[in-house]
Design an enzyme around this catalytic site. Structure first.
Site, PDB file in Angstrom:
ATOM      1  N   PRO A  94      42.513  -0.549 -32.868  1.00 37.11           N
ATOM      2  CA  PRO A  94      42.208   0.026 -34.189  1.00 37.11           C
ATOM      3  C   PRO A  94      43.362   0.848 -34.749  1.00 37.11           C
ATOM      4  O   PRO A  94      43.442   1.113 -35.935  1.00 37.11           O
ATOM      5  CB  PRO A  94      40.998   0.932 -33.913  1.00 37.11           C
ATOM      6  CG  PRO A  94      40.429   0.452 -32.638  1.00 37.11           C
ATOM      7  CD  PRO A  94      41.584  -0.073 -31.840  1.00 37.11           C
ATOM      8  N   GLU A 121      38.062   2.799 -23.088  1.00 34.23           N
ATOM      9  CA  GLU A 121      38.449   3.646 -24.232  1.00 34.23           C
ATOM     10  C   GLU A 121      39.804   3.248 -24.790  1.00 34.23           C
ATOM     11  O   GLU A 121      40.197   3.670 -25.866  1.00 34.23           O
ATOM     12  CB  GLU A 121      38.502   5.120 -23.776  1.00 34.23           C
ATOM     13  CG  GLU A 121      37.150   5.690 -23.402  1.00 34.23           C
ATOM     14  CD  GLU A 121      36.128   5.525 -24.498  1.00 34.23           C
ATOM     15  OE1 GLU A 121      35.071   4.897 -24.254  1.00 34.23           O
ATOM     16  OE2 GLU A 121      36.401   5.988 -25.627  1.00 34.23           O
ATOM     17  N   ASP A 174      42.954 -21.878 -48.559  1.00 36.21           N
ATOM     18  CA  ASP A 174      42.097 -20.850 -47.957  1.00 36.21           C
ATOM     19  C   ASP A 174      42.074 -19.607 -48.847  1.00 36.21           C
ATOM     20  O   ASP A 174      42.996 -19.365 -49.606  1.00 36.21           O
ATOM     21  CB  ASP A 174      42.667 -20.445 -46.584  1.00 36.21           C
ATOM     22  CG  ASP A 174      42.156 -21.371 -45.474  1.00 36.21           C
ATOM     23  OD1 ASP A 174      41.315 -22.208 -45.787  1.00 36.21           O
ATOM     24  OD2 ASP A 174      42.636 -21.239 -44.341  1.00 36.21           O
TER      25      ASP A 174
HETATM   26  C1  4FV Z   1      40.126  -3.460 -32.059  1.00 35.49           C
HETATM   27  C2  4FV Z   1      40.137  -3.532 -33.476  1.00 35.49           C
HETATM   28  C3  4FV Z   1      39.212  -2.668 -31.216  1.00 35.49           C
HETATM   29  C4  4FV Z   1      39.074  -0.368 -28.974  1.00 35.49           C
HETATM   30  C5  4FV Z   1      38.865   0.069 -27.531  1.00 35.49           C
HETATM   31  C6  4FV Z   1      38.822  -2.324 -27.605  1.00 35.49           C
HETATM   32  C7  4FV Z   1      38.688  -1.818 -28.997  1.00 35.49           C
HETATM   33  C8  4FV Z   1      38.502  -1.157 -26.744  1.00 35.49           C
HETATM   34  N1  4FV Z   1      41.128  -4.244 -31.589  1.00 35.49           N
HETATM   35  N2  4FV Z   1      41.135  -4.390 -33.813  1.00 35.49           N
HETATM   36  N3  4FV Z   1      39.321  -2.909 -34.378  1.00 35.49           N
HETATM   37  N4  4FV Z   1      39.519  -2.593 -29.922  1.00 35.49           N
HETATM   38  O1  4FV Z   1      38.252  -2.106 -31.713  1.00 35.49           O
HETATM   39  O2  4FV Z   1      41.705  -4.782 -32.679  1.00 35.49           O
HETATM   40  O3  4FV Z   1      39.288  -1.191 -25.602  1.00 35.49           O
END
Ligand code: 4FV
Length: 252
Positions: A94, A121, A174
């Site tokens: 994120p 986490e 697209d």
């Molecule tokens: C995420 C997203 C995502 C956060 C902790 C995996 C998670 C856990 N990855 N875009 N939004 N990853 O939420 O790519 O390990």
């Protein structure tokens, strides 16, 4: 042949990409290769430990540096031996750069990528500093693991490979390709529960059909994603079509 290497605790999840649909057929036809690396195979102890409690306290667990670094190194080595020069190592997170069409097109120019799908986490920051080139986010929300995000990236990139989509046009048409949302689509029956297909689509007049589709795409983008319109210079024709759309909506 595009090379994907993914570091993941759940390699079986990736059958969703290699066994199904457009990406499954592309895999069978050899448009790309996918190699999966499980950090547990690189763990230092017989318990195959890959996570530990966070320094500073707090909920959950954090993925340890060493198993990940070893798995990423093995993946990079394979990429190199497969002819990929300087592979980019991407962490799905994120905290990453938002995935959009422009970034997909950027990734599509590469010969291969290594992706890290985190769990828990997240990962020890020192791994990110030492071994990650880019972080990419698929959206401002949290999912249980980076695997689904990695598969979203794979799907987007595979669709851009020449020959993967039966009709090259469909990739070019697209959503977002022209910076706009997609126009509405219809198929048989012509009338469903008194709802008829817009007559222009039955006219066979392709110039008019394309105008209608562009107008709908402009109108939808104006209604639902005005931020996209702000990023895009409209031609005089597009501006006139959008004005027509607005008049029709306001007159409705
Ligand atoms: C995420 C997203 C995502 C956060 C902790 C995996 C998670 C856990 N990855 N875009 N939004 N990853 O939420 O790519 O390990």
């Amino acid at each position: 042949m595009f090379q994907f290497d993914v570091v993941t605790l759940f390699p079986s999840m990736f059958e969703a990409v290699t066994e199904c649909g457009v990406t499954g057929r592309a895999h069978d036809k050899g448009f790309y290769q996918l190699v999966l690396w499980n950090p547990r195979d690189f763990a230092a102890n017989s318990y195959r430990t890959v996570d530990d409690r966070p320094y500073g306290g707090g909920p959950g667990m954090v993925m340890m540096v060493d198993p990940l670094e070893k798995a990423i190194s093995a993946a990079r080595q394979r990429q190199k031996s497969s002819g990929v020069k300087n592979s980019r190592v991407i962490h799905l997170s994120p905290q990453g750069r938002p995935l959009n069409h422009r970034l997909v097109m950027e990734l599509s120019q590469a010969q291969g990528v290594v992706m890290l799908a985190g769990r828990y986490e997240g990962v020890d920051e020192r791994l990110i500093q030492r071994s990650i080139d880019d972080e990419i986010s698929i959206g401002d929300y949290v999912i249980s693991g980076g695997e689904l995000a990695a598969m979203v990236v794979m799907d987007c990139v595979v669709r851009q490979m020449p020959g993967v989509l039966g009709d090259a046009e469909s990739a070019a048409q697209d959503s977002f390709v022209g910076g706009l949302l997609d126009h509405p689509h219809y198929t048989r029956p012509e009338v469903y529960e008194d709802e008829a297909v817009p007559p222009v689509l039955l006219s066979g007049n392709h110039a008019e059909i394309n105008r209608w589709r562009l107008k709908q795409a402009l109108g939808r983008t104006w209604q639902r994603r005005p931020d996209l319109l702000e990023q895009r210079e409209l031609t005089d024709v597009e501006r006139a079509l959008l004005d027509d759309f607005k008049k029709e909506v306001q007159g409705a």
